[in-house]
Design a protein around this motif. Structure first.
Motif, mmCIF file in Angstrom:
data_model
loop_
_atom_site.group_PDB
_atom_site.id
_atom_site.type_symbol
_atom_site.label_atom_id
_atom_site.label_comp_id
_atom_site.label_asym_id
_atom_site.label_seq_id
_atom_site.Cartn_x
_atom_site.Cartn_y
_atom_site.Cartn_z
ATOM 1 N N UNK A 41 55.937 37.742 50.814
ATOM 2 C CA UNK A 41 54.534 37.377 50.590
ATOM 3 C C UNK A 41 53.595 38.449 51.135
ATOM 4 N N UNK A 42 53.865 38.945 52.338
ATOM 5 C CA UNK A 42 52.999 39.967 52.917
ATOM 6 C C UNK A 42 53.033 41.250 52.094
ATOM 7 N N UNK A 43 54.217 41.665 51.658
ATOM 8 C CA UNK A 43 54.302 42.895 50.875
ATOM 9 C C UNK A 43 53.607 42.725 49.528
ATOM 10 N N UNK A 44 53.620 41.512 48.972
ATOM 11 C CA UNK A 44 52.893 41.263 47.726
ATOM 12 C C UNK A 44 51.393 41.404 47.944
ATOM 13 N N UNK A 45 50.892 40.927 49.083
ATOM 14 C CA UNK A 45 49.470 41.091 49.404
ATOM 15 C C UNK A 45 49.115 42.570 49.502
ATOM 16 N N UNK A 46 49.964 43.350 50.178
ATOM 17 C CA UNK A 46 49.680 44.782 50.291
ATOM 18 C C UNK A 46 49.824 45.483 48.942
ATOM 19 N N UNK A 47 50.700 44.975 48.076
ATOM 20 C CA UNK A 47 50.789 45.522 46.727
ATOM 21 C C UNK A 47 49.474 45.328 45.978
ATOM 22 N N UNK A 48 48.864 44.181 46.121
ATOM 23 C CA UNK A 48 47.585 43.939 45.466
ATOM 24 C C UNK A 48 46.498 44.857 46.024
ATOM 25 N N UNK A 49 46.548 45.106 47.334
ATOM 26 C CA UNK A 49 45.585 46.047 47.932
ATOM 27 C C UNK A 49 45.814 47.447 47.366
ATOM 28 N N UNK A 50 47.080 47.869 47.313
ATOM 29 C CA UNK A 50 47.382 49.183 46.743
ATOM 30 C C UNK A 50 46.995 49.270 45.282
ATOM 31 N N UNK A 51 47.179 48.166 44.530
ATOM 32 C CA UNK A 51 46.780 48.156 43.127
ATOM 33 C C UNK A 51 45.277 48.279 42.957
ATOM 34 N N UNK A 52 44.516 47.622 43.829
ATOM 35 C CA UNK A 52 43.061 47.745 43.793
ATOM 36 C C UNK A 52 42.635 49.194 44.042
ATOM 37 N N UNK A 53 43.277 49.848 45.001
ATOM 38 C CA UNK A 53 42.973 51.261 45.264
ATOM 39 C C UNK A 53 43.319 52.121 44.053
ATOM 40 N N UNK A 54 44.414 51.788 43.364
ATOM 41 C CA UNK A 54 44.781 52.540 42.162
ATOM 42 C C UNK A 54 43.718 52.403 41.083
ATOM 43 N N UNK A 55 43.140 51.209 40.955
ATOM 44 C CA UNK A 55 42.088 51.014 39.956
ATOM 45 C C UNK A 55 40.837 51.821 40.302
ATOM 46 N N UNK A 56 40.562 51.978 41.589
ATOM 47 C CA UNK A 56 39.440 52.826 41.991
ATOM 48 C C UNK A 56 39.711 54.280 41.609
ATOM 49 N N UNK A 57 40.958 54.728 41.790
ATOM 50 C CA UNK A 57 41.329 56.091 41.410
ATOM 51 C C UNK A 57 41.167 56.290 39.909
ATOM 52 N N UNK A 58 41.668 55.334 39.128
ATOM 53 C CA UNK A 58 41.584 55.480 37.674
ATOM 54 C C UNK A 58 40.132 55.382 37.192
ATOM 55 N N UNK A 59 39.307 54.618 37.862
ATOM 56 C CA UNK A 59 37.889 54.575 37.500
ATOM 57 C C UNK A 59 37.242 55.932 37.739
ATOM 58 N N UNK A 60 37.574 56.564 38.866
ATOM 59 C CA UNK A 60 36.995 57.867 39.186
ATOM 60 C C UNK A 60 37.432 58.936 38.186
#
Length: 831
Positions: A41-60
């Motif tokens: 469960x904790x690693x899934x939460x951090x995966x979502x955080x990492x995915x959000x950061x990836x979306x910021x990268x792709x937006x840039x």
């Protein structure tokens, strides 16, 4: 005569012993099922955080000359995305699955060290939180997730941003090493009766190799991070070429971890693939022994090709040729597994259930990543593609294809085991196609932008570079993929509440984890089955009923103790009964104290850090004091006509002995990395030898050897006297001589350290100090353990039969003596 207990009565009795305390008591739970779920469960939460950061990268990067983020913020987001995905998601997720599944597959009731597993979970949580907190505070590191020097050094990255990475990741790595020790002991010593190594489920083989790679792969990064933090905090110039250091040393230490980590991520996922393919093909995997051999080959080869990532730093031609050949060769055992999987599907009767869709996605995606991996293993091509988006595409094809798709398949495959409910086939299909198409839409164009010359770490680009259309396509694909993961999360949440109730063993699997009710009880098996095949449920479908009815091993009342079996490593023959600890607050308390130490180091409160370290040591000693027995218990009945000793009266098969062995292997990997670094700087770094070197006299090495010899003589005298007269003056003198030798050698190291010039004067002084400190720390721990053993002996925890603790302490003292002598001799030779 007592009436036989019903299955329900046996279940209630076992749940009372193995169950999780209610309310806040849940934080004290050490059960492997609970700890495994927490990791997942904790690693899934951090995966979502990492995915959000990836979306910021792709937006840039979606459009040229984009002002969505400035360069500094983009560098933080880029660094944190890689850090979160590599360190806080991938390995902990696989660790969580292995914690949850392995005891169930092996026929055990828990892991070898339940409290150590709980401690590992808290260390992971606290370290990961520390790293993510830096982003929320605006203090995130911005030097890249590989933290290359000199960019990451204090001169070019002042402040505490990079310290968050170094200290937080090191804290989290403790969790991984603890997990590796626990996995190795569980797999090798806690299998069901009769389960030979050749009958283990393949997932256990994959995790055995993974745990061994973790023992050797993680210590170089831990050491490298400690050395870099020493350079940033105290100016010890390990990586500063103006003072005898070398920034390439960091790359060696990092990639000694980094490239095996790719396989540490891939190998467990491949184990899941092997389990699921056999189930859906309705037959055992073709060529079991070839698969095992190929996994072992991957583990060995992965440790010798770390410079695969360093072709552009100026390696010699022979070194580049060696690492290029090794990088190409590892494709062979990987291909063996793929051919075995294809042959299994070809020979079986394949059912296209939902998990098979994600396995098909794995096949397609990982094969593309493997092909590009062979391309960049060729040095001339690597020179052209290095540090471009081609490498970004290859990395994601390997990691997402090799890990994420198998984990998604595993989530749907084992969800009925977690929740007792079946997943939604319709939402699962929608999730798969969005993720699969979105992934390839994102990363396939990156091969082209990379070949067109787009660097991997730029935050913007001009419109005349010709990269804009491909980047826009990649960004659109990234958001499609994100929607697919969102559908997956929704599907999981809905499934857990309203999914159709699952029958026992809904997929018709042959592995042992499906021989219990779902969701799984806290104790796994009401009585432990005997296993002589790698797919026991296909050979004997009555195992679940026999286990529930108490017709197998350890079916008798446990007297309130948590009992499981210890078996021989090769044959699976039962040797002893392991008494496992119950719920405890010690792991949480020790993790909090450990976290306090790392936090104080981060904030430069070094005096308070020493107090936190002392508190952690006291808590660990209290934790150790709360275990063991003060009476000789004799043998315990485990089955009709058979009784076995308890584990602390059978030291050879006890978890504590094996745990110390594996811990010292990891410790030796740290020492080996330190020796490698010292020799590397001595041979290749500029400015050696310095004008005023740190001198360690050669006689100090001879004195250290004499201390080691006296300690060995004293131990031999104590062992001979112990067998005949444990309280004889000879036995007591023999036990005191090793302690005296340890203290004398520790005093020598303290004297040598006091006479050294400051470590900040030159890398030679820093390396010599690091070697001596390594020896001093281990000797201090050995003295503390010896004194603690004296107290345990006086309190009645140690006897001639209960001598496990004596053997463990003796082993650590041997290692401490040997490593200290080696450190003193090497320090003398570096003059």
């Amino acid at each position: 005569m007592n009436a036989p207990r019903s299955a329900l009565a046996r279940h209630q009795e076992l749940e009372e012993v193995w169950g999780t305390p209610p309310g806040w008591g849940r934080l004290s739970s050490v059960n492997h099922t609970v700890v495994g779920k927490r990791f997942i469960i904790a690693s899934l939460v951090f995966f979502l955080i990492g995915g959000l950061l990836a979306m910021l990268i792709r937006t840039q990067l979606a459009t040229p000359d984009n002002a969505f983020m400035e360069a500094g913020v983009y560098s933080q987001v880029f660094t944190m995305h890689g850090t979160v995905m590599m360190f806080l998601f991938a390995i902990p997720m696989l660790e969580g699955f292995s914690f949850y599944l392995l005891p169930k597959m092996l026929g055990a009731r828990d892991m070898a060290y339940p409290r150590l597993g709980a401690y590992a979970w808290y260390c992971y949580l606290f370290g990961a939180t520390m790293v993510v907190l830096s982003l929320l505070l605006g203090l995130a590191p911005d030097s890249g997730w590989f933290m290359y020097t000199p960019l990451a050094s204090g001169r070019f990255s002042p402040g505490i941003a990079n310290d968050f990475w170094l200290i937080g990741i090191t804290f989290a790595e403790i969790s991984a090493v603890c997990g590796a020790v626990e996995l190795l002991t569980t797999i090798l010593r806690m299998r069901a009766p009769g389960m030979k190594l050749s009958h283990m489920p393949l997932f256990a083989w994959y995790m055995l190799v993974t745990a061994a790679m973790m023992l050797f792969g993680f210590p170089p990064l831990i050491l490298g991070s400690i050395l870099l933090e020493l350079e940033r905090a105290f100016g010890w110039p390990f990586y500063d070429p103006t003072m005898g250091g070398d920034p390439v040393l960091w790359q060696h230490l990092f990639w000694l971890f980094g490239h095996p980590e790719v396989y540490i991520i891939f190998v467990p996922a491949a184990g899941m693939v092997s389990v699921m393919l056999a189930t859906f093909a309705a037959r055992p995997l073709v060529a079991y022994r070839w698969v095992v051999a190929s996994v072992v080959a991957i583990g060995v080869l992965s440790m010798v090709l770390w410079a695969h990532h360093m072709f552009t730093v100026g390696l010699s031609i022979p070194a580049a040729a060696f690492f290029s050949i090794a990088s190409t060769l590892i494709a062979i055992p990987t291909a063996v597994q793929f051919f075995v999987w294809i042959a299994t599907l070809w020979c079986g009767r394949v059912r296209w259930e939902l998990p098979m869709l994600f396995l098909a996605g794995f096949f397609v995606t990982f094969i593309v990543g493997g092909l590009t991996g062979v391309m960049i293993a060729i040095v001339p091509f690597n020179w052209q593609a290095h540090d471009t988006h081609f490498i970004v595409a290859h990395l994601h094809y390997v990691l997402v294809g090799g890990m994420v798709f198998p984990v998604l398949a595993a989530a749907y495959y084992w969800l009925p085991h977690f929740t007792g409910r079946m997943p939604s086939r319709h939402l699962g299909k929608v999730s798969f196609w969005l993720i699969f198409l979105g992934f390839h839409l994102t990363f396939l164009p990156m091969h082209l932008t990379g070949l067109a010359g787009m660097p991997r770490r730029v935050y913007t680009y001009s419109s005349d570079m010709g990269w804009d259309v491909l980047n826009l396509i990649s960004s659109i694909g990234g958001f499609v993929q994100a929607v697919g993961f969102l559908v997956f999360i929704v599907d999981i949440l809905l499934h857990a509440r309203v999914g159709r109730l699952a029958p026992r063993n809904p997929w018709g699997a042959g592995t042992l984890e499906w021989a219990m009710p779902t969701p799984a009880p806290s104790y796994n098996f009401a009585s432990v089955p005997e296993v002589r095949q790698d797919h026991p449920l296909w050979v004997d479908p009555d195992i679940p009923d026999a286990a529930a009815a108490g017709r197998l091993w350890l079916a008798e009342p446990s007297g309130g103790r948590r009992l499981t079996l210890s078996t021989d490593t090769l044959s699976g023959r039962p040797q002893s009964v392991i008494v496992l600890p119950g719920s405890s607050w010690w792991p949480l308390a020790a993790a909090v104290a450990t976290g306090g130490f790392f936090l104080c180091v981060l904030l430069k409160f070094y005096g308070v850090a020493l107090l936190a370290l002392a508190a952690a040591v006291v808590l660990f000693l209290c934790w150790a004091w709360a275990t063991g027995s003060r009476v000789d218990a004799g043998k315990l009945k485990v089955k009709d006509g058979l009784a076995l000793p308890l584990h602390f009266e059978h030291a050879a098969g006890a978890p504590g002995w094996h745990g110390m062995v594996y811990t010292l292997i990891a410790d030796a990997a740290v020492l080996g990395s330190l020796v490698f670094g010292a020799v590397y700087l001595w041979a290749l770094a500029p400015g050696w030898p310095p004008a005023e070197p740190a001198v360690v006299p050669l006689w100090a090495g001879a004195f250290a050897g004499v201390c080691w010899l006296l300690g060995a003589i004293g131990e031999r005298v104590a062992c001979r006297a112990q067998s005949s007269a444990p309280r004889d003056i000879g036995a007591m003198a023999g036990r005191g001589l090793p302690l005296l030798a340890l203290t004398a050698l520790l005093a020598l190291l303290a004297w040598l350290l006091a006479g050294l010039p400051p470590g900040s004067t030159h890398a030679q002084s820093a390396v010599v100090a690091a070697l001596l400190w390594y020896g001093a720390i281990h000797l201090s721990v050995a003295v503390l353990m010896s004194l603690f053993l004296v107290l345990r002996r006086r309190a009645g925890f140690v006897s001639q039969r209960r001598n496990l603790e004596v053997r463990v302490v003796r082993l650590f003292c041997h290692y401490s003596f040997g490593s200290a002598v080696l450190c003193v001799l090497l320090a003398a030779l570096l003059n």
